[in-house]
Design a protein around this motif. Sequence first.
Motif, PDB file in Angstrom:
ATOM      1  N   GLU A  77       0.827  -1.206   0.000  1.00 10.96           N
ATOM      2  CA  GLU A  77       0.000   0.000   0.000  1.00 10.96           C
ATOM      3  C   GLU A  77       0.867   1.263   0.000  1.00 10.96           C
ATOM      4  OE1 GLU A  77      -3.301   0.049  -0.477  1.00 10.96           O
ATOM      5  OE2 GLU A  77      -3.107  -2.121  -0.663  1.00 10.96           O
ATOM      6  N   GLU A  78       1.905   1.250   0.843  1.00 11.69           N
ATOM      7  CA  GLU A  78       2.770   2.425   0.918  1.00 11.69           C
ATOM      8  C   GLU A  78       3.870   2.333  -0.148  1.00 11.69           C
ATOM      9  OE1 GLU A  78       4.694  -0.668   3.473  1.00 11.69           O
ATOM     10  OE2 GLU A  78       2.657   0.059   3.283  1.00 11.69           O
ATOM     11  N   ALA A  79       4.275   3.461  -0.623  1.00 11.43           N
ATOM     12  CA  ALA A  79       5.310   3.519  -1.660  1.00 11.43           C
ATOM     13  C   ALA A  79       6.682   3.244  -1.042  1.00 11.43           C
ATOM     14  CB  ALA A  79       5.305   4.891  -2.320  1.00 11.43           C
ATOM     15  N   SER A 101       4.876  -2.218 -10.635  1.00 13.21           N
ATOM     16  CA  SER A 101       3.861  -2.152  -9.593  1.00 13.21           C
ATOM     17  C   SER A 101       2.482  -2.092 -10.226  1.00 13.21           C
ATOM     18  CB  SER A 101       4.089  -0.937  -8.696  1.00 13.21           C
ATOM     19  OG  SER A 101       3.863   0.248  -9.415  1.00 13.21           O
ATOM     20  N   ASP A 102       1.462  -2.131  -9.376  1.00 17.94           N
ATOM     21  CA  ASP A 102       0.088  -2.016  -9.867  1.00 17.94           C
ATOM     22  C   ASP A 102      -0.254  -0.567 -10.166  1.00 17.94           C
ATOM     23  OD1 ASP A 102      -0.422  -4.729  -9.770  1.00 17.94           O
ATOM     24  OD2 ASP A 102      -1.087  -4.651  -7.691  1.00 17.94           O
ATOM     25  N   THR A 103       0.140   0.334  -9.272  1.00 14.87           N
ATOM     26  CA  THR A 103      -0.125   1.759  -9.445  1.00 14.87           C
ATOM     27  C   THR A 103       0.758   2.537  -8.478  1.00 14.87           C
ATOM     28  OG1 THR A 103      -1.805   3.479  -9.391  1.00 14.87           O
ATOM     29  CG2 THR A 103      -2.051   1.706  -7.815  1.00 14.87           C
ATOM     30  N   MET A 104       0.968   3.806  -8.762  1.00 13.23           N
ATOM     31  CA  MET A 104       1.745   4.655  -7.868  1.00 13.23           C
ATOM     32  C   MET A 104       1.501   6.111  -8.239  1.00 13.23           C
ATOM     33  SD  MET A 104       5.637   3.858  -6.737  1.00 13.23           S
ATOM     34  CE  MET A 104       5.293   2.119  -6.567  1.00 13.23           C
ATOM     35  N   ALA A 105       1.552   6.968  -7.259  1.00 11.55           N
ATOM     36  CA  ALA A 105       1.314   8.400  -7.493  1.00 11.55           C
ATOM     37  C   ALA A 105       2.490   9.035  -8.216  1.00 11.55           C
ATOM     38  CB  ALA A 105       1.076   9.097  -6.157  1.00 11.55           C
ATOM     39  N   GLY A 106       2.195  10.068  -9.005  1.00 10.34           N
ATOM     40  CA  GLY A 106       3.202  10.742  -9.810  1.00 10.34           C
ATOM     41  C   GLY A 106       4.351  11.330  -9.007  1.00 10.34           C
ATOM     42  N   GLU A 107       4.052  11.940  -7.853  1.00  3.51           N
ATOM     43  CA  GLU A 107       5.120  12.539  -7.047  1.00  3.51           C
ATOM     44  C   GLU A 107       6.019  11.457  -6.464  1.00  3.51           C
ATOM     45  OE1 GLU A 107       1.431  12.152  -4.520  1.00  3.51           O
ATOM     46  OE2 GLU A 107       1.838  13.170  -6.392  1.00  3.51           O
ATOM     47  N   THR A 108       5.461  10.299  -6.168  1.00  6.62           N
ATOM     48  CA  THR A 108       6.261   9.181  -5.667  1.00  6.62           C
ATOM     49  C   THR A 108       7.207   8.688  -6.756  1.00  6.62           C
ATOM     50  OG1 THR A 108       4.475   8.524  -4.201  1.00  6.62           O
ATOM     51  CG2 THR A 108       6.165   6.874  -4.670  1.00  6.62           C
ATOM     52  N   ILE A 109       6.702   8.578  -7.961  1.00  8.81           N
ATOM     53  CA  ILE A 109       7.530   8.124  -9.078  1.00  8.81           C
ATOM     54  C   ILE A 109       8.686   9.094  -9.289  1.00  8.81           C
ATOM     55  CG2 ILE A 109       7.564   7.671 -11.565  1.00  8.81           C
ATOM     56  CD1 ILE A 109       4.559   6.893 -11.219  1.00  8.81           C
ATOM     57  N   SER A 110       8.411  10.376  -9.257  1.00 16.20           N
ATOM     58  CA  SER A 110       9.449  11.391  -9.424  1.00 16.20           C
ATOM     59  C   SER A 110      10.523  11.247  -8.351  1.00 16.20           C
ATOM     60  CB  SER A 110       8.820  12.776  -9.367  1.00 16.20           C
ATOM     61  OG  SER A 110       9.795  13.762  -9.408  1.00 16.20           O
ATOM     62  N   LEU A 111      10.104  11.056  -7.108  1.00 16.39           N
ATOM     63  CA  LEU A 111      11.035  10.884  -5.998  1.00 16.39           C
ATOM     64  C   LEU A 111      11.881   9.631  -6.177  1.00 16.39           C
ATOM     65  CD1 LEU A 111      11.842  12.172  -3.300  1.00 16.39           C
ATOM     66  CD2 LEU A 111      10.106  10.747  -2.208  1.00 16.39           C
ATOM     67  N   TRP A 120      10.047   2.459 -14.744  1.00 18.99           N
ATOM     68  CA  TRP A 120       8.873   2.132 -13.949  1.00 18.99           C
ATOM     69  C   TRP A 120       7.779   1.665 -14.878  1.00 18.99           C
ATOM     70  CZ3 TRP A 120       3.995   4.699 -13.490  1.00 18.99           C
ATOM     71  CH2 TRP A 120       3.194   4.198 -12.462  1.00 18.99           C
ATOM     72  N   LEU A 121       7.171   0.527 -14.565  1.00 14.94           N
ATOM     73  CA  LEU A 121       6.129  -0.063 -15.403  1.00 14.94           C
ATOM     74  C   LEU A 121       4.942  -0.477 -14.544  1.00 14.94           C
ATOM     75  CD1 LEU A 121       8.550  -2.334 -17.423  1.00 14.94           C
ATOM     76  CD2 LEU A 121       7.357  -0.332 -18.335  1.00 14.94           C
TER      77      LEU A 121
END
Length: 181
Positions: A77-79, A101-111, A120-121
């Motif tokens: 659940e947590e990034a 991963s299944d999904t992730m927020a844009g700001e997390t991906i940037s970090l 990232w896929l």
Amino acid sequence: MGRVKLFWITNMSSKKIQLLLLSEGRVSASELYTSTLKRILDQGKVQVDVAGSMEDGISRLASRQTYDVMVLGWFREEAPTPDFIGQIRLRADSVPIVMLSDTMAGETISLLFKSGIRGWLIRDKLTADDLMKTLEEAVGESRLKEDTRRVVHEAFLKASHDPLTGLPNRLLFQDRLSIVL
């Protein structure tokens, strides 16, 4: 720079990519491999090593087994935190990491990209072409960086050492003397 990168990607097609597969969360690495990646990676271009656990995978990295790329399946659940990625980077700084991963927020991906992730896929939207392209780009970029480091080091040695004896030359002596004084 782009041409060199494409050159590496093109040249890599004949060599198998050595991949370490890790997974964290509700989907184990072996499940991820059999359910999603096996049909894609069984094309003969990738040699897959599936880690039984995150600790197992990290110990394989620490033991200096040779991997071209690591695919990290993240199903929590947590990034993942940059510190977590940093711990992996400490054990294998030259091995690029591709997240799946299944999904992730844009700001997390940037970090995560800032902390060392090279691709990232999303698992549900994964195609063979996307995965292979991402792996080849990550490995090509890593090899390009290694080659650049090697060439810079060789150029330094040629400039600062006598070609016949291999001993430091006057230029290096003067450089070190100026640092000390």
